[in-house]
Scaffold this motif. Structure first.
Motif, PDB file in Angstrom:
ATOM      1  N   ALA A 132       1.700 -28.311  54.143  1.00  0.00           N
ATOM      2  CA  ALA A 132       2.836 -27.578  54.709  1.00  0.00           C
ATOM      3  C   ALA A 132       3.646 -26.903  53.608  1.00  0.00           C
ATOM      4  O   ALA A 132       3.995 -25.721  53.718  1.00  0.00           O
ATOM      5  CB  ALA A 132       3.715 -28.525  55.527  1.00  0.00           C
ATOM      6  N   ILE A 133       3.938 -27.623  52.545  1.00  0.00           N
ATOM      7  CA  ILE A 133       4.747 -27.067  51.456  1.00  0.00           C
ATOM      8  C   ILE A 133       3.988 -25.954  50.729  1.00  0.00           C
ATOM      9  O   ILE A 133       4.568 -24.929  50.380  1.00  0.00           O
ATOM     10  CB  ILE A 133       5.216 -28.177  50.505  1.00  0.00           C
ATOM     11  N   ALA A 134       2.690 -26.133  50.530  1.00  0.00           N
ATOM     12  CA  ALA A 134       1.884 -25.076  49.901  1.00  0.00           C
ATOM     13  C   ALA A 134       1.929 -23.803  50.751  1.00  0.00           C
ATOM     14  O   ALA A 134       2.015 -22.687  50.217  1.00  0.00           O
ATOM     15  CB  ALA A 134       0.447 -25.554  49.714  1.00  0.00           C
ATOM     16  N   TYR A 135       1.897 -23.954  52.068  1.00  0.00           N
ATOM     17  CA  TYR A 135       1.977 -22.807  52.975  1.00  0.00           C
ATOM     18  C   TYR A 135       3.326 -22.098  52.817  1.00  0.00           C
ATOM     19  O   TYR A 135       3.386 -20.869  52.775  1.00  0.00           O
ATOM     20  CB  TYR A 135       1.772 -23.278  54.415  1.00  0.00           C
ATOM     21  N   LEU A 136       4.394 -22.875  52.693  1.00  0.00           N
ATOM     22  CA  LEU A 136       5.727 -22.285  52.522  1.00  0.00           C
ATOM     23  C   LEU A 136       5.820 -21.505  51.214  1.00  0.00           C
ATOM     24  O   LEU A 136       6.438 -20.446  51.161  1.00  0.00           O
ATOM     25  CB  LEU A 136       6.802 -23.374  52.576  1.00  0.00           C
ATOM     26  N   LYS A 137       5.207 -22.024  50.176  1.00  0.00           N
ATOM     27  CA  LYS A 137       5.242 -21.360  48.872  1.00  0.00           C
ATOM     28  C   LYS A 137       4.380 -20.095  48.835  1.00  0.00           C
ATOM     29  O   LYS A 137       4.660 -19.177  48.065  1.00  0.00           O
ATOM     30  CB  LYS A 137       4.765 -22.312  47.783  1.00  0.00           C
ATOM     31  N   ALA A 138       3.343 -20.028  49.652  1.00  0.00           N
ATOM     32  CA  ALA A 138       2.342 -18.970  49.553  1.00  0.00           C
ATOM     33  C   ALA A 138       2.605 -17.753  50.440  1.00  0.00           C
ATOM     34  O   ALA A 138       1.883 -16.764  50.342  1.00  0.00           O
ATOM     35  CB  ALA A 138       0.962 -19.541  49.889  1.00  0.00           C
ATOM     36  N   ASN A 139       3.625 -17.810  51.296  1.00  0.00           N
ATOM     37  CA  ASN A 139       3.815 -16.728  52.257  1.00  0.00           C
ATOM     38  C   ASN A 139       5.180 -16.065  52.129  1.00  0.00           C
ATOM     39  O   ASN A 139       6.171 -16.711  51.792  1.00  0.00           O
ATOM     40  CB  ASN A 139       3.634 -17.258  53.684  1.00  0.00           C
ATOM     41  N   ASP A 140       5.217 -14.781  52.446  1.00  0.00           N
ATOM     42  CA  ASP A 140       6.458 -14.007  52.457  1.00  0.00           C
ATOM     43  C   ASP A 140       6.918 -13.899  53.909  1.00  0.00           C
ATOM     44  O   ASP A 140       6.584 -12.945  54.612  1.00  0.00           O
ATOM     45  CB  ASP A 140       6.228 -12.625  51.845  1.00  0.00           C
ATOM     46  N   PHE A 141       7.678 -14.874  54.352  1.00  0.00           N
ATOM     47  CA  PHE A 141       8.065 -14.963  55.754  1.00  0.00           C
ATOM     48  C   PHE A 141       9.080 -13.897  56.160  1.00  0.00           C
ATOM     49  O   PHE A 141       9.217 -13.614  57.345  1.00  0.00           O
ATOM     50  CB  PHE A 141       8.614 -16.357  56.054  1.00  0.00           C
ATOM     51  N   ALA A 142       9.751 -13.296  55.205  1.00  0.00           N
ATOM     52  CA  ALA A 142      10.703 -12.236  55.528  1.00  0.00           C
ATOM     53  C   ALA A 142       9.991 -11.037  56.149  1.00  0.00           C
ATOM     54  O   ALA A 142      10.599 -10.269  56.890  1.00  0.00           O
ATOM     55  CB  ALA A 142      11.463 -11.813  54.274  1.00  0.00           C
ATOM     56  N   HIS A 143       8.697 -10.882  55.846  1.00  0.00           N
ATOM     57  CA  HIS A 143       7.947  -9.734  56.352  1.00  0.00           C
ATOM     58  C   HIS A 143       6.913 -10.113  57.409  1.00  0.00           C
ATOM     59  O   HIS A 143       6.104  -9.271  57.804  1.00  0.00           O
ATOM     60  CB  HIS A 143       7.272  -9.012  55.176  1.00  0.00           C
ATOM     61  N   MET A 144       6.928 -11.343  57.862  1.00  0.00           N
ATOM     62  CA  MET A 144       6.000 -11.781  58.911  1.00  0.00           C
ATOM     63  C   MET A 144       6.651 -11.623  60.275  1.00  0.00           C
ATOM     64  O   MET A 144       7.871 -11.718  60.404  1.00  0.00           O
ATOM     65  CB  MET A 144       5.591 -13.250  58.708  1.00  0.00           C
ATOM     66  N   GLU A 145       5.842 -11.396  61.262  1.00  0.00           N
ATOM     67  CA  GLU A 145       6.335 -11.330  62.633  1.00  0.00           C
ATOM     68  C   GLU A 145       6.694 -12.740  63.106  1.00  0.00           C
ATOM     69  O   GLU A 145       5.992 -13.701  62.766  1.00  0.00           O
ATOM     70  CB  GLU A 145       5.264 -10.755  63.560  1.00  0.00           C
ATOM     71  N   PRO A 146       7.762 -12.879  63.876  1.00  0.00           N
ATOM     72  CA  PRO A 146       8.037 -14.185  64.475  1.00  0.00           C
ATOM     73  C   PRO A 146       6.858 -14.616  65.338  1.00  0.00           C
ATOM     74  O   PRO A 146       6.176 -13.783  65.938  1.00  0.00           O
ATOM     75  CB  PRO A 146       9.279 -13.925  65.344  1.00  0.00           C
ATOM     76  N   GLY A 147       6.600 -15.904  65.354  1.00  0.00           N
ATOM     77  CA  GLY A 147       5.488 -16.409  66.158  1.00  0.00           C
ATOM     78  C   GLY A 147       4.980 -17.719  65.619  1.00  0.00           C
ATOM     79  O   GLY A 147       5.561 -18.321  64.708  1.00  0.00           O
ATOM     80  N   VAL A 148       3.860 -18.148  66.180  1.00  0.00           N
ATOM     81  CA  VAL A 148       3.233 -19.415  65.814  1.00  0.00           C
ATOM     82  C   VAL A 148       1.978 -19.109  65.013  1.00  0.00           C
ATOM     83  O   VAL A 148       1.159 -18.273  65.414  1.00  0.00           O
ATOM     84  CB  VAL A 148       2.899 -20.254  67.067  1.00  0.00           C
ATOM     85  N   TYR A 149       1.833 -19.800  63.878  1.00  0.00           N
ATOM     86  CA  TYR A 149       0.697 -19.615  62.984  1.00  0.00           C
ATOM     87  C   TYR A 149       0.032 -20.970  62.762  1.00  0.00           C
ATOM     88  O   TYR A 149       0.674 -21.892  62.268  1.00  0.00           O
ATOM     89  CB  TYR A 149       1.169 -19.038  61.638  1.00  0.00           C
ATOM     90  N   GLU A 150      -1.220 -21.076  63.148  1.00  0.00           N
ATOM     91  CA  GLU A 150      -1.940 -22.339  63.005  1.00  0.00           C
ATOM     92  C   GLU A 150      -2.490 -22.475  61.595  1.00  0.00           C
ATOM     93  O   GLU A 150      -3.139 -21.571  61.083  1.00  0.00           O
ATOM     94  CB  GLU A 150      -3.070 -22.427  64.027  1.00  0.00           C
ATOM     95  N   LEU A 151      -2.226 -23.631  60.994  1.00  0.00           N
ATOM     96  CA  LEU A 151      -2.791 -23.954  59.688  1.00  0.00           C
ATOM     97  C   LEU A 151      -4.015 -24.836  59.874  1.00  0.00           C
ATOM     98  O   LEU A 151      -5.040 -24.643  59.221  1.00  0.00           O
ATOM     99  CB  LEU A 151      -1.764 -24.671  58.805  1.00  0.00           C
ATOM    100  N   GLN A 152      -3.877 -25.835  60.746  1.00  0.00           N
ATOM    101  CA  GLN A 152      -4.983 -26.732  61.118  1.00  0.00           C
ATOM    102  C   GLN A 152      -4.866 -27.004  62.613  1.00  0.00           C
ATOM    103  O   GLN A 152      -4.563 -28.119  63.033  1.00  0.00           O
ATOM    104  CB  GLN A 152      -4.916 -28.041  60.334  1.00  0.00           C
ATOM    105  N   GLY A 153      -5.088 -25.971  63.400  1.00  0.00           N
ATOM    106  CA  GLY A 153      -4.999 -26.105  64.851  1.00  0.00           C
ATOM    107  C   GLY A 153      -3.638 -26.619  65.278  1.00  0.00           C
ATOM    108  O   GLY A 153      -2.610 -26.182  64.768  1.00  0.00           O
ATOM    109  N   LYS A 154      -3.627 -27.564  66.204  1.00  0.00           N
ATOM    110  CA  LYS A 154      -2.383 -28.153  66.692  1.00  0.00           C
ATOM    111  C   LYS A 154      -1.908 -29.308  65.808  1.00  0.00           C
ATOM    112  O   LYS A 154      -0.841 -29.871  66.035  1.00  0.00           O
ATOM    113  CB  LYS A 154      -2.540 -28.646  68.136  1.00  0.00           C
ATOM    114  N   ASP A 155      -2.690 -29.650  64.784  1.00  0.00           N
ATOM    115  CA  ASP A 155      -2.291 -30.727  63.874  1.00  0.00           C
ATOM    116  C   ASP A 155      -1.227 -30.271  62.881  1.00  0.00           C
ATOM    117  O   ASP A 155      -0.316 -31.017  62.549  1.00  0.00           O
ATOM    118  CB  ASP A 155      -3.491 -31.280  63.107  1.00  0.00           C
ATOM    119  N   ILE A 156      -1.365 -29.047  62.377  1.00  0.00           N
ATOM    120  CA  ILE A 156      -0.368 -28.462  61.478  1.00  0.00           C
ATOM    121  C   ILE A 156      -0.233 -26.988  61.863  1.00  0.00           C
ATOM    122  O   ILE A 156      -1.209 -26.247  61.801  1.00  0.00           O
ATOM    123  CB  ILE A 156      -0.766 -28.558  59.989  1.00  0.00           C
ATOM    124  N   TYR A 157       0.961 -26.600  62.279  1.00  0.00           N
ATOM    125  CA  TYR A 157       1.197 -25.206  62.616  1.00  0.00           C
ATOM    126  C   TYR A 157       2.629 -24.832  62.265  1.00  0.00           C
ATOM    127  O   TYR A 157       3.498 -25.690  62.129  1.00  0.00           O
ATOM    128  CB  TYR A 157       0.890 -24.910  64.085  1.00  0.00           C
TER     129      TYR A 157
END
Length: 154
Positions: free
Chosen positions: A22-47
């Motif tokens: 989860a933390i690696a995902y937060l560090k790796a993405n520019d959320f200011a430019h992403m569309e609001p929504g749901v993004y699956e990292l590991q299906g329903k286990d981590i999203y």
């Protein structure tokens, strides 16, 4: 509960692998430019849920808990106060939404607050009552990401 920043020196290798993901995902993405929504990292286990919210008075925000997921709440922009206190198991339920793994309490005791600025993350476990989206000063629009991590992965 854990409070830190992606810009800090926190050694995340001591956390369970799912939290590290989860933390690696937060560090790796520019959320200011992403569309609001749901993004699956590991299906329903981590999203991740990317959304915009308006902060407000503590009295207008309800304390909440989750039973099946850990919340990794990340502030992208704005300022936010988050309330927290241990779940004693004795708080009166205001509303319960099992399909969303969400329980609101009517009130809690001994609540502390943290001030989040962009880059901060808070990890709330099922034993942590939390009250997000409280105003830090004047109410404002914030962009947040909440990575949901299934407790079964810990």
């Amino acid at each position: 509960m854990i409070f830190s920043s992606i810009h800090g020196k926190d050694d995340v290798s001591k956390y369970p692998q799912a939290i590290q993901t989860a933390i690696a995902y937060l560090k790796a993405n520019d959320f200011a430019h992403m569309e609001p929504g749901v993004y699956e990292l590991q299906g329903k286990d981590i999203y991740a849920q990317v959304f915009d919210a308006e902060t407000g008075a503590v009295s207008g925000r309800r304390p909440e808990v989750h039973e099946k997921y850990v919340d990794v709440q990340f502030l992208v922009s704005g300022r936010e106060r988050l309330g927290f206190t241990p779940d004693t198991g004795e708080y009166e339920v205001d509303e319960r939404f099992d399909d969303r793994d969400l329980i609101f309490y009517k009130s809690v005791e001994n609540e502390g607050f943290i001030e989040a600025v962009p880059g901060c993350y808070s990890i709330f476990f099922p034993a942590d009552v939390h009250r997000p989206a409280c105003a830090s000063g004047e109410p404002m629009k914030v962009r947040k990401v909440v990575v949901k991590v299934a407790v079964a992965l810990l």
